[in-house]
Design a protein around this motif. Structure first.
Motif, short mmCIF file in Angstrom:
data_model
loop_
_atom_site.label_atom_id
_atom_site.label_comp_id
_atom_site.label_asym_id
_atom_site.label_seq_id
_atom_site.Cartn_x
_atom_site.Cartn_y
_atom_site.Cartn_z
N VAL A 18 0.87 -1.14 0.11
CA VAL A 18 -0.05 -0.10 -0.10
C VAL A 18 0.81 1.16 -0.14
CG1 VAL A 18 -1.94 -1.23 1.14
CG2 VAL A 18 -0.31 0.16 2.64
N ARG A 19 0.22 2.31 -0.38
CA ARG A 19 1.02 3.78 -0.40
C ARG A 19 0.85 4.43 1.01
NH1 ARG A 19 -1.22 6.22 -5.30
NH2 ARG A 19 -3.06 4.83 -4.67
N HIS A 20 -0.39 4.51 1.42
CA HIS A 20 -0.50 5.38 2.42
C HIS A 20 -1.76 4.68 3.45
CE1 HIS A 20 -4.06 6.56 0.43
NE2 HIS A 20 -3.39 6.72 -0.59
N VAL A 21 -1.88 5.20 4.59
CA VAL A 21 -2.89 4.50 5.86
C VAL A 21 -4.29 4.62 5.42
CG1 VAL A 21 -3.38 6.76 7.02
CG2 VAL A 21 -3.27 4.31 8.16
N ASP A 22 -4.38 5.11 4.45
CA ASP A 22 -5.82 5.05 3.65
C ASP A 22 -6.15 4.80 2.54
OD1 ASP A 22 -7.32 6.34 5.91
OD2 ASP A 22 -6.53 8.53 5.44
N ASP A 23 -4.92 4.02 1.94
CA ASP A 23 -4.98 3.41 0.62
C ASP A 23 -6.29 2.53 0.38
OD1 ASP A 23 -4.33 1.43 -1.81
OD2 ASP A 23 -2.36 2.30 -1.32
N ILE A 24 -6.85 2.70 -0.83
CA ILE A 24 -8.36 2.00 -1.32
C ILE A 24 -7.81 0.37 -0.89
CG2 ILE A 24 -7.85 2.11 -3.77
CD1 ILE A 24 -11.06 2.56 -1.89
N LYS A 25 -6.66 0.00 -1.15
CA LYS A 25 -6.38 -1.43 -0.98
C LYS A 25 -7.05 -2.02 0.31
CE LYS A 25 -2.81 -1.90 -4.26
NZ LYS A 25 -1.17 -2.13 -4.30
N GLY A 54 5.84 -1.73 -1.03
CA GLY A 54 5.01 -0.43 -0.65
C GLY A 54 5.52 0.16 0.46
N ASN A 55 4.55 0.83 1.25
CA ASN A 55 4.80 1.36 2.39
C ASN A 55 4.46 0.85 3.56
OD1 ASN A 55 5.01 3.44 4.29
ND2 ASN A 55 3.97 4.92 3.43
N VAL A 56 5.58 0.12 4.12
CA VAL A 56 5.25 -0.85 5.34
C VAL A 56 4.73 0.09 6.22
CG1 VAL A 56 6.46 -2.24 6.91
CG2 VAL A 56 6.84 -2.53 4.65
N ASP A 57 5.07 1.32 6.51
CA ASP A 57 4.69 2.17 7.79
C ASP A 57 3.41 2.40 7.64
OD1 ASP A 57 7.33 2.13 9.01
OD2 ASP A 57 7.87 3.84 7.59
N ALA A 58 2.66 2.49 6.45
CA ALA A 58 1.41 2.71 6.27
C ALA A 58 0.54 1.60 7.03
CB ALA A 58 1.00 3.07 4.66
N GLN A 59 1.13 0.24 6.84
CA GLN A 59 0.39 -0.80 7.54
C GLN A 59 0.50 -0.62 8.96
OE1 GLN A 59 0.47 -4.82 5.62
NE2 GLN A 59 1.37 -3.98 3.81
N ILE A 60 1.67 -0.34 9.38
CA ILE A 60 1.82 -0.21 10.98
C ILE A 60 0.69 0.82 11.27
CG2 ILE A 60 3.21 0.30 12.59
CD1 ILE A 60 5.52 -0.76 10.78
N GLU A 61 0.71 2.08 10.62
CA GLU A 61 -0.19 3.22 11.06
C GLU A 61 -1.69 2.55 10.98
OE1 GLU A 61 0.47 6.18 12.16
OE2 GLU A 61 2.30 5.13 12.68
N ARG A 62 -2.09 1.73 10.31
CA ARG A 62 -3.49 1.42 10.08
C ARG A 62 -3.83 0.56 11.53
NH1 ARG A 62 -7.56 2.36 6.33
NH2 ARG A 62 -9.01 0.92 6.73
N SER A 63 -3.05 0.40 12.21
CA SER A 63 -3.40 -0.17 13.55
C SER A 63 -4.20 0.77 14.44
CB SER A 63 -2.26 -0.85 14.26
OG SER A 63 -1.58 -1.98 13.65
#
Length: 173
Positions: A18-25, A54-63
């Motif tokens: 994913v690219r960012h925390v609100d990525d449509i994926k 992609g952006n691993v930090d975005a997946q972490i931020e999703r938490s």
């Protein structure tokens, strides 16, 4: 089927993370397909090679946004009780560049554990019957650790097939 939690073994967003925390994926590949009432619990997330594209930090931020998505760091551990047994589950990052520092952390975790069960989750397999398994490095790095700390269960993804292995030595499964 009722369950207390779900474990993701990486490659959460094929083919390029994913690219960012609100990525449509997140909506397309997680929230929508896994919206059954039986899946409304914590998901312990691990990272695979495609997530690192992609952006691993975005997946972490999703938490911080999702009550189900649980990825507090690239690698982490949880200790919980199930049927009176203490379980120490360690979730590792598949990025080989991080293995040295990650394994130092992992050793410290299991040196201190008083758990009845030890589980390790990592994207990469130790063994595989797949055509191109690419398991040698993972096995070389992890198998001595799994044996030393008598890990009861090792869960992985990567190969896009289901295989079950049991160690003939009885210490790594």
């Amino acid at each position: 089927l009722p369950s207390a939690f779900t474990i993701s073994v990486g490659d959460n967003f094929y083919n390029s993370g994913v690219r960012h925390v609100d990525d449509i994926k997140f909506l397309w590949y997680y929230e929508t397909p896994f919206n059954a009432s039986s899946l409304q619990h914590r998901w312990y997330i691990s990272l695979g090679n495609h997530d690192h594209r992609g952006n691993v930090d975005a997946q972490i931020e999703r938490s911080k946004v999702s009550h189900r998505w649980y990825l507090p760091a690239r690698w982490y551990s949880e200790v919980f009780c199930f049927n009176g047994q203490r379980i120490h589950m360690m979730v590792l990052d598949s990025d080989k560049k991080l293995w040295k520092v990650q394994m130092q952390w992992a050793v410290a975790q299991f040196e201190e554990t008083k758990s009845d069960w030890r589980i390790v989750v990592n994207h990469n397999p130790l063994y595989s019957a797949a055509q191109r398994p690419l398991t040698g490095n993972t096995r070389r790095l992890l198998e001595p650790f799994l044996a030393k700390y008598k890990v009861h269960l090792y869960l992985n993804g990567h190969m896009h097939l289901m295989e079950v292995y049991r160690s003939l030595r009885g210490s790594v499964g």
